[in-house]
Design a protein around this motif. Structure first.
Motif, short mmCIF file in Angstrom:
data_model
loop_
_atom_site.label_atom_id
_atom_site.label_comp_id
_atom_site.label_asym_id
_atom_site.label_seq_id
_atom_site.Cartn_x
_atom_site.Cartn_y
_atom_site.Cartn_z
N ALA A 40 -2.20 3.93 -2.56
CA ALA A 40 -3.29 4.13 -3.51
C ALA A 40 -4.64 4.11 -2.81
N ASN A 41 -4.83 3.17 -1.89
CA ASN A 41 -6.10 3.09 -1.17
C ASN A 41 -6.29 4.31 -0.27
N ARG A 42 -5.21 4.75 0.34
CA ARG A 42 -5.27 5.94 1.21
C ARG A 42 -5.67 7.17 0.41
N ARG A 43 -5.09 7.33 -0.76
CA ARG A 43 -5.43 8.47 -1.60
C ARG A 43 -6.86 8.37 -2.10
N TYR A 44 -7.27 7.19 -2.49
CA TYR A 44 -8.63 6.98 -3.01
C TYR A 44 -9.68 7.36 -1.98
N LEU A 45 -9.44 7.03 -0.72
CA LEU A 45 -10.45 7.23 0.32
C LEU A 45 -10.39 8.61 0.97
N GLY A 102 -7.99 11.45 -0.33
CA GLY A 102 -7.43 12.53 -1.13
C GLY A 102 -6.02 12.90 -0.71
N PHE A 103 -5.53 12.30 0.38
CA PHE A 103 -4.19 12.63 0.89
C PHE A 103 -3.13 12.01 0.00
N THR A 104 -2.18 12.85 -0.47
CA THR A 104 -1.16 12.39 -1.41
C THR A 104 0.24 12.29 -0.81
N GLY A 105 0.36 12.49 0.50
CA GLY A 105 1.68 12.41 1.14
C GLY A 105 2.26 11.02 1.06
N SER A 106 3.56 10.93 1.32
CA SER A 106 4.27 9.67 1.18
C SER A 106 4.07 8.73 2.36
N TYR A 107 3.56 9.25 3.48
CA TYR A 107 3.40 8.41 4.67
C TYR A 107 2.08 8.77 5.36
N GLY A 108 1.32 7.75 5.71
CA GLY A 108 0.09 8.00 6.42
C GLY A 108 -0.75 6.74 6.53
N TRP A 109 -1.64 6.73 7.51
CA TRP A 109 -2.54 5.60 7.73
C TRP A 109 -3.93 6.14 8.01
N LEU A 110 -4.94 5.43 7.55
CA LEU A 110 -6.32 5.78 7.84
C LEU A 110 -6.92 4.74 8.78
N LEU A 111 -7.75 5.20 9.70
CA LEU A 111 -8.56 4.31 10.52
C LEU A 111 -10.01 4.73 10.32
N ILE A 112 -10.78 3.83 9.74
CA ILE A 112 -12.16 4.14 9.37
C ILE A 112 -13.11 3.19 10.07
N VAL A 161 -2.58 17.54 5.21
CA VAL A 161 -3.76 16.76 5.58
C VAL A 161 -4.99 17.66 5.66
N ALA A 162 -4.82 18.83 6.26
CA ALA A 162 -5.95 19.76 6.38
C ALA A 162 -6.46 20.20 5.02
N GLN A 163 -5.54 20.36 4.06
CA GLN A 163 -5.93 20.80 2.72
C GLN A 163 -6.55 19.68 1.90
N GLU A 164 -5.96 18.49 1.96
CA GLU A 164 -6.36 17.41 1.06
C GLU A 164 -7.40 16.47 1.66
N PRO A 223 -6.55 -9.64 9.74
CA PRO A 223 -6.17 -9.43 8.33
C PRO A 223 -7.38 -9.57 7.40
N LYS A 224 -7.49 -8.65 6.45
CA LYS A 224 -8.55 -8.68 5.43
C LYS A 224 -7.92 -8.36 4.08
N GLN A 225 -8.52 -8.88 3.02
CA GLN A 225 -8.00 -8.64 1.68
C GLN A 225 -9.03 -7.93 0.80
N ASN A 226 -8.54 -6.94 0.06
CA ASN A 226 -9.24 -6.37 -1.10
C ASN A 226 -10.55 -5.65 -0.80
N LEU A 227 -10.73 -5.14 0.42
CA LEU A 227 -11.93 -4.37 0.70
C LEU A 227 -11.98 -3.11 -0.16
N VAL A 228 -10.91 -2.32 -0.11
CA VAL A 228 -10.88 -1.07 -0.86
C VAL A 228 -10.69 -1.35 -2.35
N GLU A 229 -9.88 -2.34 -2.67
CA GLU A 229 -9.62 -2.67 -4.07
C GLU A 229 -10.91 -3.03 -4.81
N THR A 230 -11.83 -3.67 -4.11
CA THR A 230 -13.11 -4.01 -4.73
C THR A 230 -13.86 -2.77 -5.16
N LEU A 231 -13.81 -1.72 -4.34
CA LEU A 231 -14.46 -0.46 -4.71
C LEU A 231 -13.73 0.21 -5.87
#
Length: 360
Positions: free
Chosen positions: A26-31, A33-43, A60-63, A122-130
């Motif tokens: 959910a966080n990956r899609r929110y940040l 737009g990628f809807t695939g079943s597997y993936g990681w973001l580094l921001i 990935v190129a499309q979304e 480890p960090k908690q709820n950074l994206v969830e807060t947004l």
């Protein structure tokens, strides 16, 4: 997506987080737009990378055009290896990870691969807060899911008979949601008749809906990743006096909560607005769950509206939050009544988004 990245980077800077690894779907899609079943973001403050395998190169190129794609090969270059190389190339020495979503095994593998040069924190709820605050695009999608859910319920209610089983009714509702345009149901639909409705999360079975007894229907459409959530308690035939007594208490509790919701109100206090009504009517022990929960890319997300306890920190409602309001009373051997609507917290209070009719 750019606005969401900007907001996240501001929060990261505030909390001294140089880079964040995001694996939650959910966080990956929110940040991104990628809807695939597997993936990681580094921001980081300057970079946005997306790691996935060859199945998703074109997707990935499309979304997620704002992200630089790094391909993972599970046998030769798994995530830990590719991530370590990318972080070193970008000069990142500390990576925060989602403590709520990363398994112990994943954490250990990443920590070992990153070595001493790159620290994993480890960090908690950074994206969830947004995500607690829904933007205009999210609200538009949620409203589509809610309207679809309302319409599907209306279409099926007129076809139910006392001989219809719980399982048949649940399937009729799912078909109506799908035909209406839902990509999926938000969760397994609940249809529970008579004594079965005393189970808040009952599973539909072969019990007929019958006459004169409570029938709890809990359902929702998922549209473009966003979930609706609606509960109505109905009755086929003529309900008895006890039904109306319990129903009126639950309805009064829900109305009390909706009327009292406002920005700045603690979630514990929001729960009490409904719970006090039910308790004063003598059914406090029959209302075991919380008043509600946030709804969005997950069917259950922050904020949680529940009673105060040591494991439930106080959260204040803010304008832009979307939450369910779903008090209930459940009586073993007789049945249960729950009424649920989704509401938007506004600067002036609460706006009810669900439009499905209630019995009264």
């Amino acid at each position: 997506m750019e606005q969401r990245l900007t907001q996240l980077r501001a929060l990261m800077a505030e909390q001294a987080v140089p880079a964040l690894l995001v694996g939650s779907a959910a966080n990956r899609r929110y940040l991104s737009g990628f809807t695939g079943s597997y993936g990681w973001l580094l921001i980081s403050a300057e970079h946005a990378l997306l790691f996935s395998d060859s199945r998703y190169t074109l997707q990935v190129a499309q979304e997620a055009p704002a992200y630089t794609f790094h391909q993972i090969n599970f046998s030769e270059s798994p995530l830990a290896t590719v991530l370590s190389a990318a972080a070193q190339e970008l000069g990142i020495d500390t990576i925060a990870c989602e403590a709520n979503h990363l398994s112990v095994a994943e954490y250990q593998q990443l920590e070992q691969a990153l070595g001493r040069e790159i620290r994993l924190e480890p960090k908690q709820n950074l994206v969830e807060t947004l995500r607690e605050i829904k933007d205009e695009a999210e609200l538009t999608t949620l409203l589509r899911a809610i309207a679809l859910t309302d319409a599907a319920l209306a279409a099926v209610l007129e076809r139910l008979t006392p001989q219809t089983t719980e399982r048949e009714a649940a399937w009729m509702l799912e078909v109506a949601l799908r035909l209406g345009g839902a990509e999926a149901v938000s969760f397994p639909i609940i249809v529970a008749a008579g004594p079965n409705s005393a189970l808040p999360h009952a599973r539909p079975g072969d019990t007929p809906l019958g006459e004169g007894q409570p029938i709890v229907i809990d359902m929702g459409a998922r549209v473009d990743g966003y979930h609706a959530d609606l509960t109505r308690t109905i009755v086929l035939g003529k309900p008895d006096a006890r039904f109306w007594e319990i129903y009126n208490i639950v309805l009064a509790a829900q109305r009390s909560a909706i009327t009292g919701l406002r920005p700045g109100l603690a979630t514990h206090a929001a729960d009490a607005l409904a719970r006090d009504v039910i308790t004063e009517a003598g059914y406090g022990n029959q209302f075991g769950h919380g008043l509600g929960h946030g709804v969005g890319l997950n069917i259950h997300e922050a904020p949680g509206l529940r009673r105060a306890n040591a494991n439930s920190p106080e959260v204040l409602l803010r304008a832009g939050m979307v939450t369910s309001i779903e008090p209930g009373i459940y009586i073993e051997g007789w049945g249960g009544i729950r009424i649920e609507d989704l509401v938007l917290i506004t600067p002036a209070g609460a706006e009810v988004l669900s439009q499905a009719p209630k019995l009264i």
